[in-house]
Write a protein that holds these residues in place. Structure first.
Motif, PDB file in Angstrom:
ATOM      1  N   PRO A  68       0.816  -1.228   0.000  1.00  0.00           N
ATOM      2  CA  PRO A  68       0.000   0.000   0.000  1.00  0.00           C
ATOM      3  C   PRO A  68       0.844   1.270   0.000  1.00  0.00           C
ATOM      4  N   THR A  69       1.992   1.234   0.646  1.00  0.00           N
ATOM      5  CA  THR A  69       2.857   2.418   0.703  1.00  0.00           C
ATOM      6  C   THR A  69       3.425   2.750  -0.667  1.00  0.00           C
ATOM      7  N   THR A  70       3.990   1.751  -1.353  1.00  0.00           N
ATOM      8  CA  THR A  70       4.610   2.032  -2.656  1.00  0.00           C
ATOM      9  C   THR A  70       3.558   2.291  -3.731  1.00  0.00           C
ATOM     10  N   TYR A  71       2.432   1.578  -3.678  1.00  0.00           N
ATOM     11  CA  TYR A  71       1.363   1.848  -4.644  1.00  0.00           C
ATOM     12  C   TYR A  71       0.903   3.301  -4.537  1.00  0.00           C
ATOM     13  N   THR A  72       0.758   3.788  -3.304  1.00  0.00           N
ATOM     14  CA  THR A  72       0.307   5.162  -3.095  1.00  0.00           C
ATOM     15  C   THR A  72       1.316   6.158  -3.654  1.00  0.00           C
ATOM     16  N   LEU A  73       2.593   5.919  -3.400  1.00  0.00           N
ATOM     17  CA  LEU A  73       3.619   6.820  -3.925  1.00  0.00           C
ATOM     18  C   LEU A  73       3.618   6.813  -5.448  1.00  0.00           C
ATOM     19  N   GLU A  74       3.510   5.655  -6.049  1.00  0.00           N
ATOM     20  CA  GLU A  74       3.491   5.568  -7.516  1.00  0.00           C
ATOM     21  C   GLU A  74       2.334   6.375  -8.101  1.00  0.00           C
ATOM     22  N   GLU A  75       1.158   6.253  -7.511  1.00  0.00           N
ATOM     23  CA  GLU A  75      -0.001   6.969  -8.032  1.00  0.00           C
ATOM     24  C   GLU A  75       0.170   8.479  -7.888  1.00  0.00           C
ATOM     25  N   ARG A  76       0.732   8.908  -6.778  1.00  0.00           N
ATOM     26  CA  ARG A  76       0.912  10.350  -6.586  1.00  0.00           C
ATOM     27  C   ARG A  76       1.964  10.917  -7.526  1.00  0.00           C
ATOM     28  N   LEU A  77       2.988  10.148  -7.830  1.00  0.00           N
ATOM     29  CA  LEU A  77       3.995  10.600  -8.791  1.00  0.00           C
ATOM     30  C   LEU A  77       3.405  10.706 -10.189  1.00  0.00           C
ATOM     31  N   CYS A  78       2.510   9.804 -10.525  1.00  0.00           N
ATOM     32  CA  CYS A  78       1.818   9.910 -11.820  1.00  0.00           C
ATOM     33  C   CYS A  78       1.034  11.216 -11.895  1.00  0.00           C
ATOM     34  N   THR A  79       0.384  11.582 -10.801  1.00  0.00           N
ATOM     35  CA  THR A  79      -0.349  12.844 -10.767  1.00  0.00           C
ATOM     36  C   THR A  79       0.595  14.024 -10.945  1.00  0.00           C
ATOM     37  N   LEU A  80       1.769  13.965 -10.312  1.00  0.00           N
ATOM     38  CA  LEU A  80       2.740  15.048 -10.414  1.00  0.00           C
ATOM     39  C   LEU A  80       3.219  15.252 -11.841  1.00  0.00           C
ATOM     40  N   GLU A  81       3.521  14.167 -12.548  1.00  0.00           N
ATOM     41  CA  GLU A  81       4.114  14.289 -13.883  1.00  0.00           C
ATOM     42  C   GLU A  81       3.107  14.168 -15.017  1.00  0.00           C
ATOM     43  N   GLY A  82       1.880  13.750 -14.701  1.00  0.00           N
ATOM     44  CA  GLY A  82       0.881  13.629 -15.742  1.00  0.00           C
ATOM     45  C   GLY A  82       0.896  12.296 -16.460  1.00  0.00           C
ATOM     46  N   GLY A  83       1.507  11.278 -15.848  1.00  0.00           N
ATOM     47  CA  GLY A  83       1.530   9.946 -16.449  1.00  0.00           C
ATOM     48  C   GLY A  83       0.415   9.071 -15.916  1.00  0.00           C
ATOM     49  N   ARG A  84       0.446   7.805 -16.306  1.00  0.00           N
ATOM     50  CA  ARG A  84      -0.603   6.866 -15.903  1.00  0.00           C
ATOM     51  C   ARG A  84      -0.078   5.681 -15.109  1.00  0.00           C
ATOM     52  N   GLN A  85       1.164   5.293 -15.355  1.00  0.00           N
ATOM     53  CA  GLN A  85       1.739   4.147 -14.644  1.00  0.00           C
ATOM     54  C   GLN A  85       3.142   4.506 -14.182  1.00  0.00           C
ATOM     55  N   CYS A  86       3.554   3.899 -13.061  1.00  0.00           N
ATOM     56  CA  CYS A  86       4.856   4.222 -12.470  1.00  0.00           C
ATOM     57  C   CYS A  86       5.445   2.982 -11.833  1.00  0.00           C
ATOM     58  N   VAL A  87       6.758   2.841 -11.925  1.00  0.00           N
ATOM     59  CA  VAL A  87       7.485   1.866 -11.118  1.00  0.00           C
ATOM     60  C   VAL A  87       8.574   2.606 -10.367  1.00  0.00           C
ATOM     61  N   LEU A  88       8.877   2.133  -9.168  1.00  0.00           N
ATOM     62  CA  LEU A  88       9.891   2.736  -8.320  1.00  0.00           C
ATOM     63  C   LEU A  88      11.155   1.899  -8.338  1.00  0.00           C
ATOM     64  N   VAL A  89      12.293   2.563  -8.340  1.00  0.00           N
ATOM     65  CA  VAL A  89      13.586   1.883  -8.362  1.00  0.00           C
ATOM     66  C   VAL A  89      14.496   2.535  -7.325  1.00  0.00           C
TER      67      VAL A  89
END
Length: 420
Positions: A68-89
């Motif tokens: 839940p923590t990483t999923y939430t961060l990925e979704e918020r980063l998509c909102t920041l940049e205007g994308g739809r999907q994100c992976v964290l590295v």
């Protein structure tokens, strides 16, 4: 024949501790997200285990694939940049490397701007070359040079806006159009823009409206969350954001096979910092402009390299992408100064050493201002025609008072870069 043992509460206190039945009540809500740490994820039944899918974030299967923590961060980063999907590295460089490994195979070619982040160039010259993937460096200020170097073997073009260290701002929309016309994927290192100076997935948004006829998008945005999203100089992390589901799946599967993951507490730290990123970015920007203006007035400065300043290489391109309504455009708290050739490398190094508030160190985006002198000649194929000769010094502004930082620059310049 003995009776079968009856189900009962565990007798040993350690067993009871491990299998304690208490579950906190649902409904807790607070400003910060919960921190979920897991390798193992429990399934209620074997059937449920077999049915769960992690690729679309509809469920959880293993800690490496998301919590839940990483999923939430990925979704918020998509909102920041205007994308739809994100992976964290684990880092910004890991984002660049994962894109390359997901998109390229033996026999392919990669194009990189000559002013790109140095480790990305080193990756191409090292591991990618060993895998049989070739590369060329192109002139970041010449769309024509980029177009001339795209061949049938070219599979990926890296864009960087502005360039690392020397801060040239390229004609980003034109380079995206060239890649699209040749059906070549284009990936942008968007660490400087951070989703705030411009939107990588809608480069013409301010002029023609999001999703309108003017929509122009990169294919992939890589972001070193180490910088502005973290904001503390204490987290290493990167993201890869896309809009196309098929492209995202290709990256996500490579990400899974490489076994990449991020620590839950690091994800928490970025989540905590994200709400203030706009305020911090603007503060860094204002301080950098104040310091850049001071340098512009100093005779020791042969050339100021800051995209928002007239005369800096690519200033008109910055205006076209970031400052469509004049006077409102943003720029990161990062700029460089070309110190005049009458000062030796030893003098420039001494100037940097004598600064009291600026610390000597790589990276940027944190609360403390940083300075690094660079040997630009060793970082380029040849000396760029748009850059004057001299010793380049890059400054990253923190959150200190601009007045105090200027006083620091002044005292060290007087001591080690004396006027002729």
């Amino acid at each position: 024949m003995q009776d079968e043992p009856q189900s009962a509460a565990p007798v040993h206190h350690i067993t009871g501790l491990i299998h304690h039945p208490y579950t906190p009540p649902a409904g807790f809500n607070a400003p910060q997200q919960g921190v979920f740490k897991a390798s193992t994820v429990y399934f209620p039944t074997v059937a449920d285990m077999r049915q769960r899918e992690w690729k679309d974030k509809s469920a959880y299967t293993y800690g490496l694939h998301g919590t839940p923590t990483t999923y939430t961060l990925e979704e918020r980063l998509c909102t920041l940049e205007g994308g739809r999907q994100c992976v964290l590295v684990p880092s910004g460089l890991a984002a660049l490397a994962t894109v390359a490994l997901a998109m390229l195979q033996t026999g392919d070619e990669l194009l990189i701007p000559d002013n790109a982040y140095g480790p990305n160039k080193a990756l191409a010259e090292g591991e990618l070359r060993h895998f049989g993937i070739t590369h060329q460096f192109y002139d970041p200020m010449s769309p024509q040079d980029l177009a001339s170097k795209i061949s049938p073997r070219t599979r990926l073009v890296w864009l960087e806006s502005p360039g690392s260290v020397s801060m040239e701002f390229p004609d980003l929309p034109e380079m995206v159009r060239i890649c699209q016309a040749q059906s070549v994927l284009c990936a942008l290192d968007n660490t400087w823009g951070a989703g705030l100076a411009f939107k990588p997935f809608d480069l013409l948004e301010d002029a023609l409206g999001a999703g309108g006829q003017g929509s122009l998008s990169v294919d992939i945005s890589a972001h070193a969350l180490t910088k502005y999203p973290s904001g503390g100089g204490d987290v290493l992390m990167g993201s890869i954001i896309t809009q196309d589901p098929a492209l995202h799946l290709k990256i996500k599967l490579c990400h899974m096979r490489l076994g990449l993951g991020v620590a839950a507490n690091d994800a928490e730290a970025v989540l905590r910092s994200l709400p203030s990123i706009d305020l911090r970015y603007k503060a860094h920007d204002q301080t950098a402009r104040a310091l850049a203006a001071w340098w512009q007035a100093q005779s020791q400065c042969a050339q100021l390299l800051h995209p928002a300043f007239e005369g800096s290489p690519g200033h008109a391109h910055w205006q076209a992408v970031c400052d469509r309504t004049p006077g409102t455009g943003l720029a990161a708290g990062l700029f460089s100064v070309m110190i005049d050739t009458r000062y030796s490398q030893a003098q420039v190094d001494a100037f940097c050493d004598n600064l009291r508030l600026f610390k000597i160190g790589y990276s940027w985006g944190g609360p403390v201002s940083l300075v690094v002198p660079y040997d630009l000649g060793s970082m380029r194929q040849s000396w760029p025609a748009h850059l004057k000769r001299g010793t380049l010094v890059r400054f990253s502004t923190g959150l200190e008072s601009a007045h105090d930082l200027i006083l620091d620059l002044h005292q060290s310049a007087q001591a080690h870069l004396p006027l002729a």
